[in-house]
Scaffold this motif. Sequence first.
Motif, mmCIF file in Angstrom:
data_model
loop_
_atom_site.group_PDB
_atom_site.id
_atom_site.type_symbol
_atom_site.label_atom_id
_atom_site.label_comp_id
_atom_site.label_asym_id
_atom_site.label_seq_id
_atom_site.Cartn_x
_atom_site.Cartn_y
_atom_site.Cartn_z
ATOM 1 N N ASP A 1 30.334 58.243 30.779
ATOM 2 C CA ASP A 1 31.659 58.813 30.680
ATOM 3 C C ASP A 1 31.577 59.715 29.172
ATOM 4 O OD1 ASP A 1 34.365 59.803 30.437
ATOM 5 O OD2 ASP A 1 35.289 57.792 30.162
ATOM 6 N N LEU A 2 31.662 61.054 29.414
ATOM 7 C CA LEU A 2 31.774 61.941 28.103
ATOM 8 C C LEU A 2 33.027 61.926 27.399
ATOM 9 C CD1 LEU A 2 29.384 64.953 29.516
ATOM 10 C CD2 LEU A 2 28.637 62.983 28.293
ATOM 11 N N THR A 3 34.026 61.312 28.060
ATOM 12 C CA THR A 3 35.226 61.699 27.587
ATOM 13 C C THR A 3 35.419 61.373 25.979
ATOM 14 O OG1 THR A 3 36.369 61.073 29.711
ATOM 15 C CG2 THR A 3 37.838 61.017 27.835
ATOM 16 N N ALA B 1 42.135 56.225 35.843
ATOM 17 C CA ALA B 1 42.150 55.800 37.049
ATOM 18 C C ALA B 1 40.886 56.584 37.964
ATOM 19 C CB ALA B 1 43.462 55.943 37.721
ATOM 20 N N THR B 2 40.858 57.833 37.678
ATOM 21 C CA THR B 2 39.805 58.773 38.372
ATOM 22 C C THR B 2 38.423 58.535 37.776
ATOM 23 O OG1 THR B 2 41.393 60.616 38.613
ATOM 24 C CG2 THR B 2 38.884 60.772 38.710
ATOM 25 N N VAL B 3 38.288 58.137 36.596
ATOM 26 C CA VAL B 3 36.921 57.505 36.052
ATOM 27 C C VAL B 3 36.499 56.314 36.510
ATOM 28 C CG1 VAL B 3 35.686 56.715 34.051
ATOM 29 C CG2 VAL B 3 37.238 58.868 33.848
ATOM 30 N N TYR C 1 30.282 61.831 33.515
ATOM 31 C CA TYR C 1 31.434 62.321 33.796
ATOM 32 C C TYR C 1 32.187 63.289 33.044
ATOM 33 C CZ TYR C 1 36.504 61.816 35.127
ATOM 34 O OH TYR C 1 37.748 62.074 35.414
ATOM 35 N N VAL C 2 32.639 64.353 33.579
ATOM 36 C CA VAL C 2 33.227 65.513 32.522
ATOM 37 C C VAL C 2 34.582 65.461 33.005
ATOM 38 C CG1 VAL C 2 33.178 67.937 32.262
ATOM 39 C CG2 VAL C 2 31.104 66.813 33.128
ATOM 40 N N PRO C 3 35.404 65.322 31.942
ATOM 41 C CA PRO C 3 36.882 65.092 32.194
ATOM 42 C C PRO C 3 37.335 66.476 32.160
ATOM 43 C CG PRO C 3 36.283 64.519 29.936
ATOM 44 C CD PRO C 3 34.963 64.710 30.474
ATOM 45 N N PRO C 4 38.487 66.794 32.939
ATOM 46 C CA PRO C 4 39.215 67.753 32.833
ATOM 47 C C PRO C 4 39.898 68.041 31.464
ATOM 48 C CG PRO C 4 39.819 66.910 34.699
ATOM 49 C CD PRO C 4 38.984 65.735 34.002
ATOM 50 N N ARG C 5 39.958 69.117 30.985
ATOM 51 C CA ARG C 5 40.649 69.297 29.673
ATOM 52 C C ARG C 5 41.974 68.775 29.569
ATOM 53 N NH1 ARG C 5 43.726 73.937 27.586
ATOM 54 N NH2 ARG C 5 44.376 73.794 25.717
#
Length: 334
Positions: free
Chosen positions: A311-313, A293-295, A279-283
């Motif tokens: 999850d890479l966050t 919630a999206t994750v 999972y790549v979170p938006p900046r």
Amino acid sequence: MRRKTLYSLVALIASTGASVLGGEGVLRLALPLDQLRIHYLRTRDVFQFDSTRVRFDPELGYVTRPHLSVPFSNREFATTVRTNSQGFRDDEASLRDPDIMLLGDSFAFGWGVEQEEGLTDLLEATSGRVVLNMGVPGYGTLQEYFLLRRFTRHNDVSGKLALFLVNPTDVTQNARHPLMSGPYVASWHPEPRAMRPTPGAFASWLYDASLHHYRGLYGSFLFADEARHLIRRLGVWIHGPDAPPPEPTVAEHWDAFGNTLRAIHTLSDRAGLDVAFLYVPPRAELGSRSDHATVDQVRHALQAEGFALIDLTPALEDDDYFHWDDHWRARGHA
């Protein structure tokens, strides 16, 4: 007389130039940062909106052209993009029996970094495995599925790993066709079958992109960009807005994402292929609670098909991203 006319013309050009430059400076100082960023996003170079870099594909919509060696630069980076005989941003050797296939959009592609700085080459160096970069800017998970399915038809991938990069945008890129209005899939069973547009749809897609993303004079000067944007708004006010194509509902987006995951599961079982998701979170959502919630939704959809999500966050910081472009810098890939 002619000399006076020439002097007057030169003076007029000089005063006009000074006024334009002065106005440009005032505009840059007066506009808020958010508006300056909107200008950048409207006028930046979008890799896939250039027909010399991509070509029409009836199933995928578009693919990156093979044997490219082209400059790709924006405000925060200047890079060279090279592709192999299959149009992937990788060397020819990686096409021969890769251990890992990396699939995703511009993050997997390596937008804004040199090839050796991207995730593919770094993963290859640390794992000692052959990694093939199959990332294409602008792709959603469904396009990535079709690309992987095509690859498995010509290559033995038994015991290999397909590694998908997924972000919130991917969830909204599966219900609607990438080149035209309407659904991407004509039928989901027994396996997804894509609607097949004409080359004319591809040309229209590129033309429409040129209306919303433009460079040259507009990219260099704010006043030119703002003037063009104002003229477009006046045209809409005078002639009325074009009827936008109907957008899929949130439920339709998630249904298409779930159907895509089921198709990936079926493909992996048939091909003997292992699958993992990062999972790549938006900046913009780093450090905020809005992304959780999206994750969680993505994780739930993956778990329903027996897939795990990494999850890479927690491993990423704001400085891992370009501040204007929002893609990973080299340190984000590392």
